[in-house]
Design a protein around this motif. Sequence first.
Motif, PDB file in Angstrom:
ATOM      1  N   ALA A 138       0.822  -1.212   0.000  1.00 46.82           N
ATOM      2  CA  ALA A 138       0.000   0.000   0.000  1.00 46.82           C
ATOM      3  C   ALA A 138       0.858   1.265   0.000  1.00 46.82           C
ATOM      4  N   ILE A 139       1.947   1.225   0.737  1.00 45.73           N
ATOM      5  CA  ILE A 139       2.842   2.383   0.839  1.00 45.73           C
ATOM      6  C   ILE A 139       3.671   2.533  -0.437  1.00 45.73           C
ATOM      7  N   GLY A 140       4.173   1.421  -0.947  1.00 48.36           N
ATOM      8  CA  GLY A 140       5.049   1.439  -2.122  1.00 48.36           C
ATOM      9  C   GLY A 140       6.504   1.369  -1.703  1.00 48.36           C
ATOM     10  N   PHE A 141       7.291   0.613  -2.428  1.00 43.98           N
ATOM     11  CA  PHE A 141       8.696   0.419  -2.072  1.00 43.98           C
ATOM     12  C   PHE A 141       9.475   1.731  -2.042  1.00 43.98           C
ATOM     13  N   GLU A 142       9.256   2.569  -3.043  1.00 45.91           N
ATOM     14  CA  GLU A 142      10.030   3.804  -3.158  1.00 45.91           C
ATOM     15  C   GLU A 142       9.846   4.704  -1.943  1.00 45.91           C
ATOM     16  N   ALA A 143       8.639   4.793  -1.434  1.00 47.05           N
ATOM     17  CA  ALA A 143       8.358   5.679  -0.305  1.00 47.05           C
ATOM     18  C   ALA A 143       9.065   5.244   0.969  1.00 47.05           C
ATOM     19  N   LEU A 144       9.447   3.970   1.065  1.00 46.68           N
ATOM     20  CA  LEU A 144      10.126   3.491   2.264  1.00 46.68           C
ATOM     21  C   LEU A 144      11.477   4.163   2.479  1.00 46.68           C
ATOM     22  N   SER A 145      12.031   4.745   1.426  1.00 45.72           N
ATOM     23  CA  SER A 145      13.313   5.431   1.549  1.00 45.72           C
ATOM     24  C   SER A 145      13.169   6.806   2.191  1.00 45.72           C
ATOM     25  N   VAL A 146      11.917   7.248   2.368  1.00 46.16           N
ATOM     26  CA  VAL A 146      11.629   8.494   3.103  1.00 46.16           C
ATOM     27  C   VAL A 146      10.644   8.107   4.209  1.00 46.16           C
ATOM     28  N   PRO A 147      11.137   7.609   5.340  1.00 49.99           N
ATOM     29  CA  PRO A 147      10.275   7.021   6.367  1.00 49.99           C
ATOM     30  C   PRO A 147       9.092   7.877   6.825  1.00 49.99           C
ATOM     31  N   PRO A 148       9.262   9.188   7.072  1.00 47.29           N
ATOM     32  CA  PRO A 148       8.089   9.977   7.488  1.00 47.29           C
ATOM     33  C   PRO A 148       7.000  10.010   6.420  1.00 47.29           C
ATOM     34  N   LYS A 149       7.398  10.067   5.170  1.00 48.46           N
ATOM     35  CA  LYS A 149       6.426  10.047   4.073  1.00 48.46           C
ATOM     36  C   LYS A 149       5.712   8.702   4.035  1.00 48.46           C
ATOM     37  N   ALA A 150       6.459   7.626   4.246  1.00 48.26           N
ATOM     38  CA  ALA A 150       5.860   6.294   4.275  1.00 48.26           C
ATOM     39  C   ALA A 150       4.827   6.202   5.392  1.00 48.26           C
ATOM     40  N   GLN A 151       5.154   6.780   6.527  1.00 47.84           N
ATOM     41  CA  GLN A 151       4.219   6.774   7.646  1.00 47.84           C
ATOM     42  C   GLN A 151       2.964   7.578   7.321  1.00 47.84           C
ATOM     43  N   ALA A 152       3.153   8.722   6.687  1.00 46.75           N
ATOM     44  CA  ALA A 152       2.017   9.557   6.300  1.00 46.75           C
ATOM     45  C   ALA A 152       1.108   8.812   5.325  1.00 46.75           C
ATOM     46  N   ILE A 153       1.699   8.128   4.362  1.00 49.71           N
ATOM     47  CA  ILE A 153       0.917   7.374   3.385  1.00 49.71           C
ATOM     48  C   ILE A 153       0.128   6.270   4.083  1.00 49.71           C
ATOM     49  N   ALA A 154       0.787   5.578   5.008  1.00 50.08           N
ATOM     50  CA  ALA A 154       0.130   4.487   5.730  1.00 50.08           C
ATOM     51  C   ALA A 154      -1.098   4.979   6.482  1.00 50.08           C
ATOM     52  N   ILE A 155      -0.944   6.109   7.172  1.00 48.91           N
ATOM     53  CA  ILE A 155      -2.058   6.642   7.956  1.00 48.91           C
ATOM     54  C   ILE A 155      -3.158   7.180   7.047  1.00 48.91           C
ATOM     55  N   GLN A 156      -2.789   7.895   5.992  1.00 49.99           N
ATOM     56  CA  GLN A 156      -3.774   8.443   5.070  1.00 49.99           C
ATOM     57  C   GLN A 156      -4.560   7.350   4.348  1.00 49.99           C
ATOM     58  N   LYS A 157      -3.932   6.194   4.149  1.00 52.05           N
ATOM     59  CA  LYS A 157      -4.604   5.087   3.481  1.00 52.05           C
ATOM     60  C   LYS A 157      -5.429   4.241   4.448  1.00 52.05           C
ATOM     61  N   GLY A 158      -5.445   4.638   5.720  1.00 50.36           N
ATOM     62  CA  GLY A 158      -6.261   3.943   6.698  1.00 50.36           C
ATOM     63  C   GLY A 158      -5.670   2.657   7.234  1.00 50.36           C
ATOM     64  N   LEU A 159      -4.365   2.471   7.065  1.00 44.79           N
ATOM     65  CA  LEU A 159      -3.724   1.282   7.621  1.00 44.79           C
ATOM     66  C   LEU A 159      -3.676   1.385   9.144  1.00 44.79           C
TER      67      LEU A 159
END
Length: 235
Positions: A167-188
């Motif tokens: 759901a987050i995407g591999f690329e976003a994992l290289s920017v951890p705060p962005k990955a966290q934001a995506i996770a929360i925004q996607k309702g994970l």
Amino acid sequence: MKPYTNAKQPKVSVIIPIFNERKTIASVIIEAYNVHKHVEVIVVSNGTTDGSLQIARNMGAKVIAFDHLLGHDVGRSIGARAAQGSILLFTDGDIVIPAKQMKPLIAAVEQGVDVALNGYSGPVKCKKVHKVVLAKHSLNYLLMRPDLKGASMTAIPHALSRNAVEAIGFEALSVPPKAQAIAIQKGLRVKALKVINVGSKNPLRRKTRPNDPIGKMIVGDHIEAIHWVLTHSAN
């Protein structure tokens, strides 16, 4: 004879980015192998030149090596792409964390949590709160998750479900705060667990004071994450 080997069908993939971690990498790998019965250990070399790679290979870890320096957290993305487990556990090669402290993160994911965070928020009861701590709290507040306080994917260790990674995407994992934001925004389901105090064990942070380029980079990552939130909230 290798003391450990990766499981053929791993349940847990432990991802360990390294940069010249000869003094600690063996201990980090031992703890990684002990987090689960069916585990694979993936070491991602970020321009390592001190022999750490050979140690990792001798211990049976899967090694992905780059001769040049990558971005600070790019190794997380690379390791995640190579992972076969349904649970991905992220830690670093320069901080030895006992397996017993990391197992609850894996258990939380097994019980339905998508992103299990280290509950470490950094020191806040001081006259001048560090800019990184402020950035972490600010992002979680913006995401309407003040319950997380300063818990962040920037800090290790943390564990993700395979569903979260996709759901987050591999690329976003290289920017951890962005990955966290995506996770929360996607309702994970994102949850902060018991505190593992890694702040006092961080040799990189101690070496870089007072200029602290790593701190500046982390704050920059949070600004990128905030921009992502504001942009996507407007759509």
